[in-house]
Design an enzyme around this catalytic site. Structure first.
Site, PDB file in Angstrom:
ATOM      1  N   ARG A   1       0.879  -1.055   0.066  1.00  0.00           N
ATOM      2  CA  ARG A   1       0.043  -0.063   0.025  1.00  0.00           C
ATOM      3  C   ARG A   1       0.806   1.159  -0.016  1.00  0.00           C
ATOM      4  O   ARG A   1       1.616   1.389   0.897  1.00  0.00           O
ATOM      5  CB  ARG A   1      -1.031  -0.100   1.085  1.00  0.00           C
ATOM      6  CG  ARG A   1      -1.906   1.185   1.315  1.00  0.00           C
ATOM      7  CD  ARG A   1      -3.063   0.884   2.287  1.00  0.00           C
ATOM      8  NE  ARG A   1      -2.427   0.962   3.557  1.00  0.00           N
ATOM      9  CZ  ARG A   1      -3.184   0.868   4.696  1.00  0.00           C
ATOM     10  NH1 ARG A   1      -4.585   0.826   4.563  1.00  0.00           N
ATOM     11  NH2 ARG A   1      -2.521   0.851   5.921  1.00  0.00           N
TER      12      ARG A   1
ATOM     13  N   THR B   1      -0.995   7.538  -1.062  1.00  0.00           N
ATOM     14  CA  THR B   1      -2.091   7.474  -1.645  1.00  0.00           C
ATOM     15  C   THR B   1      -3.142   6.419  -1.072  1.00  0.00           C
ATOM     16  O   THR B   1      -4.361   6.542  -1.519  1.00  0.00           O
ATOM     17  CB  THR B   1      -1.847   7.165  -3.216  1.00  0.00           C
ATOM     18  OG1 THR B   1      -1.512   5.666  -3.324  1.00  0.00           O
ATOM     19  CG2 THR B   1      -1.197   8.216  -3.835  1.00  0.00           C
TER      20      THR B   1
ATOM     21  N   ASP C   1      -0.610  -3.917  12.929  1.00  0.00           N
ATOM     22  CA  ASP C   1      -0.099  -4.366  11.653  1.00  0.00           C
ATOM     23  C   ASP C   1      -0.179  -5.636  11.603  1.00  0.00           C
ATOM     24  O   ASP C   1       1.036  -6.267  12.150  1.00  0.00           O
ATOM     25  CB  ASP C   1       1.151  -3.735  10.992  1.00  0.00           C
ATOM     26  CG  ASP C   1       1.554  -3.869   9.764  1.00  0.00           C
ATOM     27  OD1 ASP C   1       1.912  -5.217   9.263  1.00  0.00           O
ATOM     28  OD2 ASP C   1       1.712  -3.130   8.745  1.00  0.00           O
TER      29      ASP C   1
ATOM     30  N   ASP D   1       3.709  -7.079  10.516  1.00  0.00           N
ATOM     31  CA  ASP D   1       4.630  -6.730  11.586  1.00  0.00           C
ATOM     32  C   ASP D   1       4.442  -7.574  12.938  1.00  0.00           C
ATOM     33  O   ASP D   1       5.490  -8.240  13.588  1.00  0.00           O
ATOM     34  CB  ASP D   1       4.399  -5.348  12.014  1.00  0.00           C
ATOM     35  CG  ASP D   1       5.255  -4.347  10.878  1.00  0.00           C
ATOM     36  OD1 ASP D   1       5.804  -4.970  10.160  1.00  0.00           O
ATOM     37  OD2 ASP D   1       4.838  -3.288  11.050  1.00  0.00           O
TER      38      ASP D   1
END
Length: 210
Positions: free
Chosen positions: A105, A109, A201, A204
């Site tokens: 990602r 944006t 996340d 992670d």
């Protein structure tokens, strides 16, 4: 599974998810729980696999018994976090064909950028299950399913650990024919596009990276 969204509210799923959300849960614990919860979610997402019958001999007598019909299903992992869900499902369905779609990602944006794709053949003849722990903005999921439909996939499912209302709406708009199975529908997204309350996340936490 006729609805666009199925939330699996089984007590074991919800209990394991709560431990995964806790920021004090270790990387090893998170990884183990993700594998366990993916097994439970896999039961729901494969509920509509086609069955046929075969004749077998039990120790007692001959019988006509149910067996899976058609081509082996395809599991597609959205890299890298999807691999954690996929590992557990493969324990349940070891004969599944496996594919990978690499997307990251763009932090500015929030749009997906593809860097890798390798998927099984004959997707038009297989149930195809796309796995990614987080359905956040929905942009990566939509991009992955766009690619799979271009490769011929017709019977698609999306399996995730957590979903946001924004991600579900985005998927329904782009791919209303693709049911979503998740363990929880969370409140929404923060300004960075992360699910809240969420669990951080997933990649992670699974791999011990920052």
């Amino acid at each position: 599974m006729t609805e666009h969204l199925t939330v699996v509210n089984h007590p074991l799923v919800q209990h394991k998810l709560t431990i995964m959300r806790d920021k004090s849960t270790s990387t090893a614990g998170f990884r183990r729980l993700l594998r366990e919860i993916s097994l439970l979610l896999a039961y729901e997402v494969t509920r509509e696999l086609d069955l046929t019958t075969t004749t077998i001999q039990t120790p007692m007598q001959e019988m006509v018994a149910p067996t899976l019909e058609g081509k082996k299903l395809a599991l597609i992992s959205i890299l890298r976090a999807g691999n954690g869900l996929m590992d557990g499902i493969l324990e349940l369905i070891p004969a599944a064909r496996v594919g990978f779609i690499g997307l990251y990602r763009d932090p500015e944006t929030l749009q997906p950028v593809q860097y890798y794709s390798k998927v099984p053949n004959e997707l038009d003849m297989r149930m195809t299950i796309v796995v990614d722990p987080m359905l956040a903005t929905g942009n990566s999921s939509v991009a992955a399913i766009d690619l799979l439909k271009q490769a011929g996939a017709k019977n698609l499912r999306f399996l995730c650990l957590l979903a946001s209302p924004e991600g579900v709406a985005r998927m329904k708009e782009a791919h209303p024919d693709v049911p979503i199975v998740t363990a929880a529908l969370d409140e929404g997204l923060d300004e960075h596009g992360y699910i809240v309350p969420g669990l951080g996340d997933a990649g992670d936490r699974m791999f011990g990276t920052k």
